[in-house]
Design an enzyme around this catalytic site. Sequence first.
Site, PDB file in Angstrom:
ATOM      1  N   CYS A  74       8.690   5.659  -6.580  1.00  0.00           N
ATOM      2  CA  CYS A  74       8.335   4.984  -5.333  1.00  0.00           C
ATOM      3  C   CYS A  74       8.651   3.490  -5.420  1.00  0.00           C
ATOM      4  O   CYS A  74       9.807   3.109  -5.314  1.00  0.00           O
ATOM      5  CB  CYS A  74       6.890   5.281  -4.969  1.00  0.00           C
ATOM      6  SG  CYS A  74       6.504   4.941  -3.226  1.00  0.00           S
ATOM      7  N   HIS A 169       6.185  10.778  -5.806  1.00  0.00           N
ATOM      8  CA  HIS A 169       5.265  10.655  -6.932  1.00  0.00           C
ATOM      9  C   HIS A 169       5.105  11.985  -7.667  1.00  0.00           C
ATOM     10  O   HIS A 169       4.171  12.747  -7.377  1.00  0.00           O
ATOM     11  CB  HIS A 169       3.889  10.193  -6.436  1.00  0.00           C
ATOM     12  CG  HIS A 169       3.890   8.832  -5.853  1.00  0.00           C
ATOM     13  ND1 HIS A 169       3.669   7.709  -6.617  1.00  0.00           N
ATOM     14  CD2 HIS A 169       4.088   8.408  -4.580  1.00  0.00           C
ATOM     15  CE1 HIS A 169       3.730   6.640  -5.838  1.00  0.00           C
ATOM     16  NE2 HIS A 169       3.989   7.036  -4.601  1.00  0.00           N
ATOM     17  N   GLU A 171       4.005  12.390 -10.574  1.00  0.00           N
ATOM     18  CA  GLU A 171       2.783  12.299 -11.379  1.00  0.00           C
ATOM     19  C   GLU A 171       1.545  12.730 -10.604  1.00  0.00           C
ATOM     20  O   GLU A 171       0.509  13.034 -11.198  1.00  0.00           O
ATOM     21  CB  GLU A 171       2.603  10.871 -11.928  1.00  0.00           C
ATOM     22  CG  GLU A 171       2.140   9.845 -10.932  1.00  0.00           C
ATOM     23  CD  GLU A 171       3.200   9.293  -9.979  1.00  0.00           C
ATOM     24  OE1 GLU A 171       2.872   8.367  -9.208  1.00  0.00           O
ATOM     25  OE2 GLU A 171       4.355   9.783  -9.993  1.00  0.00           O
TER      26      GLU A 171
END
Length: 191
Positions: A74, A169, A171
């Site tokens: 991002c 994202h 994660e």
Amino acid sequence: MLALQGGVREHERMLDGLGATVVRVRRPEELAGVDGLVIPGGESTVIARLAALAGLTGPIRVAIGAGMPMLGTCAGLILLADALEDAAAGQETFGGLDIVARRNAFGAQTESFETLLDVPDMGEEPVRAAFIRGPVVASLGPAASALARHDDGRIVAVEQGALLATAFHPELTGETRFHERFLGQVRAAAA
């Protein structure tokens, strides 16, 4: 892990789960002691300002030029872009990716969403991607390669040498393949 602002803990958990040793980088001497760097999502203008105040902008650029593997998500994609289509006043990037990025391409935070993406280089299983005020690659130069596109055709993941960046994202969705690819680059560079 560039630990100035943003989603540091989420990346740390992901990397820890993959067996990596995570060091928080806030000063140039800490950067000098790592083999790779994750630039997390957050606010790209804030991360850029804090990096400049900490004296990290130049050392990160030198590390990129020397081939240090980096993963940007991002805001990290924005900061690794060579240019920005819609830069905030005075905003600098670290550069390294032969791309022009456009910030907040998917709208405001209230328009955040998750979707599945085909990423052929990551296998047949689709990638679950969380977009939060995500950027896109507005222009792809000849040195960079597109890894993933949104359903509307816009580029949302790129790679160039040891640099890997996503507009989303991984994660946050438990998607490990980008972090695994990054760690593979770190191991290869250290060998």
